[in-house]
Design a protein around this motif. Structure first.
Motif, PDB file in Angstrom:
ATOM      1  N   ARG B 141      -9.488  40.152 -46.240  1.00  0.00           N
ATOM      2  CA  ARG B 141      -8.852  40.772 -47.485  1.00  0.00           C
ATOM      3  C   ARG B 141      -7.340  41.413 -46.887  1.00  0.00           C
ATOM      4  O   ARG B 141      -6.618  41.431 -47.661  1.00  0.00           O
TER       5      ARG B 141
ATOM      6  N   GLY C  29     -10.832  37.647 -53.840  1.00  0.00           N
ATOM      7  CA  GLY C  29     -11.387  38.045 -52.645  1.00  0.00           C
ATOM      8  C   GLY C  29     -13.025  37.708 -52.821  1.00  0.00           C
ATOM      9  O   GLY C  29     -13.232  37.789 -53.972  1.00  0.00           O
ATOM     10  N   GLU C  30     -13.548  37.683 -51.747  1.00  0.00           N
ATOM     11  CA  GLU C  30     -14.755  37.575 -51.518  1.00  0.00           C
ATOM     12  C   GLU C  30     -15.437  39.041 -51.884  1.00  0.00           C
ATOM     13  O   GLU C  30     -15.135  39.992 -51.436  1.00  0.00           O
ATOM     14  N   SER C  31     -16.559  39.111 -52.577  1.00  0.00           N
ATOM     15  CA  SER C  31     -17.397  40.275 -52.747  1.00  0.00           C
ATOM     16  C   SER C  31     -18.692  40.005 -52.872  1.00  0.00           C
ATOM     17  O   SER C  31     -19.361  40.648 -53.439  1.00  0.00           O
TER      18      SER C  31
END
Lengths: 338, 183, 124
Positions: B141, C29-31
């Motif tokens: 990110r 985004g990866e969550s």
């Protein structure tokens, strides 16, 4: 130099333009905005997700959806002293709210269509079974006695006039009430101007409009024995409900006893680990999921195939997964997880 | 570039000079605050840049490694938590810059090489962050920020190096013994 | 090596670098794994715990205290004063969409975040 300066300006402009284009395209491709509210209601976690609307409009529509859910719960639950179902069970025969009468009438129709596999009069049997950590089997004699008053055929309901006569039976609408609440919530959202939304009441799901994945929805089916999904369905519209032997159960001497009772025997239905039904109305999906579970894999799947607007997935087995049966209409829509 | 290699003596002198400059930069860089602990801006890549454009690729990598190890010995951070960040970042930058300089240098100038070095430096530091501390997702990110920051620091270090190369006459031609052509 | 400070090739590198940086800003985004867990209880109790932490929460409710444990990258209900203990048997809450609910004691434990690969909802 004039030429150099002009070239520089041109370069800066084209760079800025290219950057703006990239930003614009990426912005268009971002995941859709959603507005979500969750509450505990009807004995489970209910989540309402609205896609594509601004927060103010979504919040108002979702508020009216909660009111519908609460209304259905207060009318149809067995466990409140003031609900219409409780009063009916007390009196045996009464004139009730048309919403209640309609629900009873629909429940009876489904009971007839499934030859009693779904039966809204199993209340006395449900009262005998207490599921939990320390579980004891009910006395067989008690089960036989309770079976005596079970039978959907005893009940008559006039949806228009509101008169319901139980004929000696006792109503338990838990197997259909959540589905009805979901349908009413979806209708409230639609009236509120929402174009795309999902209502999830403890696994009973109602879809409104086009999904966030290019018009489709991706609905998972829980694996009845392992953590995670059995697979997922790609749907354009409809409702999904699942009955599983893992939802409320207990073990006695290593054998699982669960809450989906066979109305004919009074004992938990065997042969199926979970049954998932897809239909236009969540109320129907909810009741049919129970019915198909009780019918067993063979009879259950042929029932599903015989009804046009109904599709489903049945996971059969005794204690371990043996087979996953998918109805014809869902074959293309189902992605197995493994 | 006119012919003739720089003399041995001037190379050694140049090397020493640049190493000293690199060490100073490394030690001082710790005082510039960054959002994450131990992650540095990479401004000491100026020294690496100067080396690439005067002494050559191998020397650049050597100076990068020496800068970090000796520099952290001086600063007291040798083998400390920030050490792996500095080493990986500096080394990645040096290798990337050397490679691109070798491959593309007539069209690619000081600033271009510097940008590549800054990008390599930041990406490498994010990799260390992800591998040793936070796990992949937070590091990923941070990637856009890392790249944009690299664009900025790369421009700055590149420009500084460009000025230095001009003023200090550190180019290969400057390290040749003085001749009639080269006052 | 004198000459223009910024050559054409240099500009290209700059554009690519900035372009990539900006483009990646918009990648969702990866969550999934490294996300957080939201624990809610009666009376407005609310706690958000990153799954990377190790914590034990005591959530008060009408029946008593439900103990929620976060460790090893997942959250779970360790104990609860309810009769059926469905919440305890719900298992680990880790990926987006996982949930464990104690209805009698009004405690909800759920994993936040919506990952691309996760379904919009799960029928269970």
């Amino acid at each position: 130099m004039a030429v150099g300066r002009r070239r520089l300006i041109l370069e800066v402009l084209s760079f800025a333009g290219a950057l703006a284009l990239v930003i614009f395209l990426m912005y268009r491709a971002r995941p859709p905005t959603s507005y979500e509210e969750s509450r505990v209601a009807m004995g489970t976690l209910v989540t309402i997700t609205v896609y594509g609307a601004n927060d103010g409009a979504a919040s108002a529509a979702v508020g009216s959806a909660w009111r519908e859910i609460e209304r259905v719960d207060s009318l149809l639950t067995r466990y409140s002293r003031t609900s219409e179902v409780a009063l009916l069970n007390e009196a045996g025969r009464a004139v009730v709210d048309s919403a209640t009468a309609t629900t009873v009438a629909r429940a009876l129709e489904i009971a007839l269509a499934t030859e009693g596999a779904f039966d809204p009069t199993v209340a006395p049997l449900m009262d005998l079974w207490k599921f939990g950590e320390e579980m004891a089997l009910p006395d067989h004699a008690e089960i036989v006695a309770a079976l005596g008053s079970v039978g959907y055929a005893r009940v008559s309901a006039d949806a228009e006039g509101g008169l319901v006569d139980l004929g000696g039976a006792q109503l338990d609408l838990d197997g259909i009430a959540k589905g009805r609440a979901v349908d009413r919530a979806v209708a409230a959202l639609r009236r509120g101007g929402v174009e795309s939304a999902l209502v999830d009441a403890g696994g009973d799901i109602g879809l409104l409009g086009e999904g966030p994945r290019h018009g489709r929805w991706r609905i998972g089916i829980k694996d009845p024995r392992k953590e995670g999904l059995l697979g997922a369905l790609k749907l354009r519209a409809g409702s999904v409900a699942t009955s599983g032997d893992y939802q409320r159960c207990g073990f006695v001497d290593g054998v699982r006893y669960h809450h989906i009772l066979n109305p004919g025997t009074g004992y938990p239905a065997r042969g199926v680990l979970s049954a998932t039904v897809v239909s236009d109305e969540c109320m129907v999906a909810d009741a049919l999921a129970t019915a198909v579970f009780v019918m067993g894999p063979t009879r259950g799947m042929s029932f599903i195939e015989s009804v046009e607007s109904v599709e489903g997935v049945i996971v059969s087995g005794e204690e371990d997964v043996e087979n996953v049966l998918i109805s014809t209409g869902l074959e293309d829509a189902f992605d197995a997880a493994r | 570039m006119t012919g003739g290699r720089p003399s041995r003596g001037s190379r050694v002198a140049g090397f020493g000079l640049l190493l000293a400059a690199a060490l100073v930069l490394h030690v001082l860089e710790r005082f510039i605050p960054t959002p994450f602990p131990f992650v540095r801006l990479g401004l000491s890549n100026v020294a690496t840049l100067l080396v690439i454009f005067s002494l050559g690729a191998c020397d650049a990598i050597l100076i990068a490694v020496l800068r970090v190890t000796v520099g952290s010995l001086i600063a007291g951070t040798f083998l400390g938590p920030g050490f792996s960040f500095a080493l990986v970042g500096g080394l990645a930058a040096a290798v990337a810059m050397a490679a691109f300089h070798r491959a593309a240098s007539p069209p690619l100038g000081v600033v271009g090489v510097s940008l590549i070095g800054a990008a390599a430096h930041n990406i490498a530091q994010l990799a260390v962050l992800g591998a040793l501390y936070t796990g992949a997702a937070p590091a990923m990110r941070l990637l856009p920020a890392g790249l944009l920051l690299a664009a900025a620091t790369g421009l700055v270090t590149g420009y500084i190096a460009h000025l230095a190369l001009g003023r200090l006459r550190l180019g290969p031609e400057a390290l040749r013994p003085a001749t009639a052509h080269n006052p | 090596m004198r000459g223009a400070a910024l050559t054409g090739a240099d500009r290209l590198v700059l554009y690519v670098l900035v372009g990539l940086g900006v483009a990646l800003l918009f990648v969702p985004g990866e969550s999934g794994e490294s996300g957080e867990v939201v624990v809610e209880g009666a009376g407005g109790f609310r706690a958000v715990v990153p799954l990377a932490e190790e914590r034990t929460l005591e959530v008060p409710g009408p029946l008593g205290t439900t103990v929620v444990e976060v460790s090893g990258g997942a959250a779970r209900v360790a104990s609860s004063p309810c009769p059926e203990k469905l919440c305890v048997r719900a298992g680990d809450v880790a990926e987006a969409g996982d949930v464990a609910v104690c209805v009698p004691n009004r405690v909800v434990v759920r994993a936040e975040g919506h990952e691309r690969g996760e379904p919009d909802a799960t029928s269970r």
